[in-house]
Every structure is written in structure tokens, then in C-alpha cells.
Design a protein around this motif. Sequence first.
Motif, PDB file in Angstrom:
ATOM      1  N   ASP A 202     -37.332  22.626  13.868  1.00 15.34           N
ATOM      2  CA  ASP A 202     -38.052  22.552  12.597  1.00 15.34           C
ATOM      3  C   ASP A 202     -37.156  22.084  11.452  1.00 15.34           C
ATOM      4  O   ASP A 202     -37.608  21.404  10.534  1.00 15.34           O
ATOM      5  CB  ASP A 202     -38.646  23.918  12.259  1.00 15.34           C
ATOM      6  CG  ASP A 202     -39.816  24.283  13.155  1.00 15.34           C
ATOM      7  OD1 ASP A 202     -40.154  25.482  13.209  1.00 15.34           O
ATOM      8  OD2 ASP A 202     -40.385  23.376  13.793  1.00 15.34           O
ATOM      9  N   SER A 203     -35.894  22.436  11.520  1.00 15.57           N
ATOM     10  CA  SER A 203     -34.970  22.125  10.426  1.00 15.57           C
ATOM     11  C   SER A 203     -34.695  20.626  10.282  1.00 15.57           C
ATOM     12  O   SER A 203     -34.221  20.187   9.230  1.00 15.57           O
ATOM     13  CB  SER A 203     -33.647  22.865  10.630  1.00 15.57           C
ATOM     14  OG  SER A 203     -33.064  22.509  11.873  1.00 15.57           O
TER      15      SER A 203
ATOM     16  N   VAL B 260     -31.120  20.664  18.432  1.00 12.36           N
ATOM     17  CA  VAL B 260     -31.567  19.759  17.383  1.00 12.36           C
ATOM     18  C   VAL B 260     -32.769  18.932  17.835  1.00 12.36           C
ATOM     19  O   VAL B 260     -33.804  18.921  17.173  1.00 12.36           O
ATOM     20  CB  VAL B 260     -30.424  18.816  16.944  1.00 12.36           C
ATOM     21  CG1 VAL B 260     -30.934  17.762  15.953  1.00 12.36           C
ATOM     22  CG2 VAL B 260     -29.278  19.606  16.334  1.00 12.36           C
ATOM     23  N   ALA B 261     -32.630  18.250  18.970  1.00  8.35           N
ATOM     24  CA  ALA B 261     -33.695  17.363  19.426  1.00  8.35           C
ATOM     25  C   ALA B 261     -33.518  17.070  20.905  1.00  8.35           C
ATOM     26  O   ALA B 261     -32.409  17.155  21.432  1.00  8.35           O
ATOM     27  CB  ALA B 261     -33.688  16.060  18.641  1.00  8.35           C
ATOM     28  N   SER B 262     -34.624  16.716  21.563  1.00 12.12           N
ATOM     29  CA  SER B 262     -34.562  16.328  22.967  1.00 12.12           C
ATOM     30  C   SER B 262     -35.555  15.212  23.236  1.00 12.12           C
ATOM     31  O   SER B 262     -36.516  15.010  22.483  1.00 12.12           O
ATOM     32  CB  SER B 262     -34.826  17.513  23.890  1.00 12.12           C
ATOM     33  OG  SER B 262     -36.134  18.005  23.729  1.00 12.12           O
TER      34      SER B 262
ATOM     35  N   THR C 114     -28.245  16.534   4.230  1.00 11.72           N
ATOM     36  CA  THR C 114     -27.834  17.533   3.245  1.00 11.72           C
ATOM     37  C   THR C 114     -26.555  18.215   3.750  1.00 11.72           C
ATOM     38  O   THR C 114     -26.230  18.125   4.940  1.00 11.72           O
ATOM     39  CB  THR C 114     -28.914  18.589   3.037  1.00 11.72           C
ATOM     40  OG1 THR C 114     -28.949  19.457   4.178  1.00 11.72           O
ATOM     41  CG2 THR C 114     -30.289  17.959   2.835  1.00 11.72           C
ATOM     42  N   PRO C 115     -25.853  18.907   2.873  1.00 10.78           N
ATOM     43  CA  PRO C 115     -24.636  19.607   3.328  1.00 10.78           C
ATOM     44  C   PRO C 115     -24.907  20.602   4.465  1.00 10.78           C
ATOM     45  O   PRO C 115     -24.007  20.883   5.253  1.00 10.78           O
ATOM     46  CB  PRO C 115     -24.164  20.319   2.061  1.00 10.78           C
ATOM     47  CG  PRO C 115     -24.633  19.433   0.956  1.00 10.78           C
ATOM     48  CD  PRO C 115     -25.971  18.922   1.411  1.00 10.78           C
TER      49      PRO C 115
ATOM     50  N   PHE D 130     -34.768  13.497  11.337  1.00 11.82           N
ATOM     51  CA  PHE D 130     -33.980  12.990  12.460  1.00 11.82           C
ATOM     52  C   PHE D 130     -34.905  12.374  13.501  1.00 11.82           C
ATOM     53  O   PHE D 130     -36.038  12.831  13.687  1.00 11.82           O
ATOM     54  CB  PHE D 130     -33.190  14.115  13.127  1.00 11.82           C
ATOM     55  CG  PHE D 130     -32.084  14.710  12.295  1.00 11.82           C
ATOM     56  CD1 PHE D 130     -31.882  14.356  10.962  1.00 11.82           C
ATOM     57  CD2 PHE D 130     -31.232  15.653  12.851  1.00 11.82           C
ATOM     58  CE1 PHE D 130     -30.868  14.903  10.204  1.00 11.82           C
ATOM     59  CE2 PHE D 130     -30.204  16.214  12.114  1.00 11.82           C
ATOM     60  CZ  PHE D 130     -30.026  15.842  10.787  1.00 11.82           C
ATOM     61  N   THR D 131     -34.404  11.355  14.204  1.00  8.84           N
ATOM     62  CA  THR D 131     -35.174  10.716  15.261  1.00  8.84           C
ATOM     63  C   THR D 131     -34.286  10.502  16.479  1.00  8.84           C
ATOM     64  O   THR D 131     -33.216   9.896  16.373  1.00  8.84           O
ATOM     65  CB  THR D 131     -35.729   9.359  14.808  1.00  8.84           C
ATOM     66  OG1 THR D 131     -36.535   9.540  13.641  1.00  8.84           O
ATOM     67  CG2 THR D 131     -36.580   8.735  15.906  1.00  8.84           C
TER      68      THR D 131
END
Length: 121
Positions: A62-63, A48-50, A87-88, A68-69
Amino acid sequence: QVQLVESGGGLVQTGGSLRLSCAASGRTFNSYAMGWFRQAPGKEREFVASINWSGGSTYYADSVKGRFTISRDNAKNTVYLQLNSLTPEDTAIYYCAAGGVISIRRYPDYWGQGTQVTVSS
């Protein structure tokens, strides 16, 4: 050795927000890059993120980019993930991870136990 404990998951409606936290044990927290992953039912775990050790460099899938932060507070040994415009499709178990700045996106060294995020339509 690093132990990671996530919190902040829950049930939220579409368009809502949540803030996930990951508390890390150990005196070497600020030497690790940190990341968030998620796993939806029937799907593989995905990045998701790093964020790097100083917080000066972040990377997003990308999604989630723009929604998100990821951030960190080294004084509190904590990393955060702010989730907006949910979103779901964001429904999943979210995992915190720690590792090297390059390997964090694919092969973290440490994992938390996960926190459930459910987005209702």
C-alpha cells in the motif's frame, strides 16, 4: 539456482524518480515470480512489489501503490522497479528476489545483494 544482481540505486531529491534493474542468471528466469523488497535503517525488511512469471499480474504494498511500477523483460532476464514521487521515507536498501508466485511476497527462494536508494529532503 538463480543469481540476482541489482543496479540503478542512488541519491535523488524528494519528488524525483529512479529505475532499479535486477539482472538474473540462469535459463529458468521466466519460471519464477519476481519481487522487490526494501530495508530502511533500523527497520525490518519489507515487501514492496511482485510480478508473476508472465508479467501479467502485479502486486504492490500500500505504501508504494500508484508511485512504483514493477515490470519484467523475460528476453533479457531482467526485472525493473520504477520509483516515482520519491520521499525520504523511501530511503532504504532495495533487494530483488525470485520465488514462487505465492511465496514470493514472504519467502523468496533467492535474493540479490541490494542497491541503496537515498532520497534527500
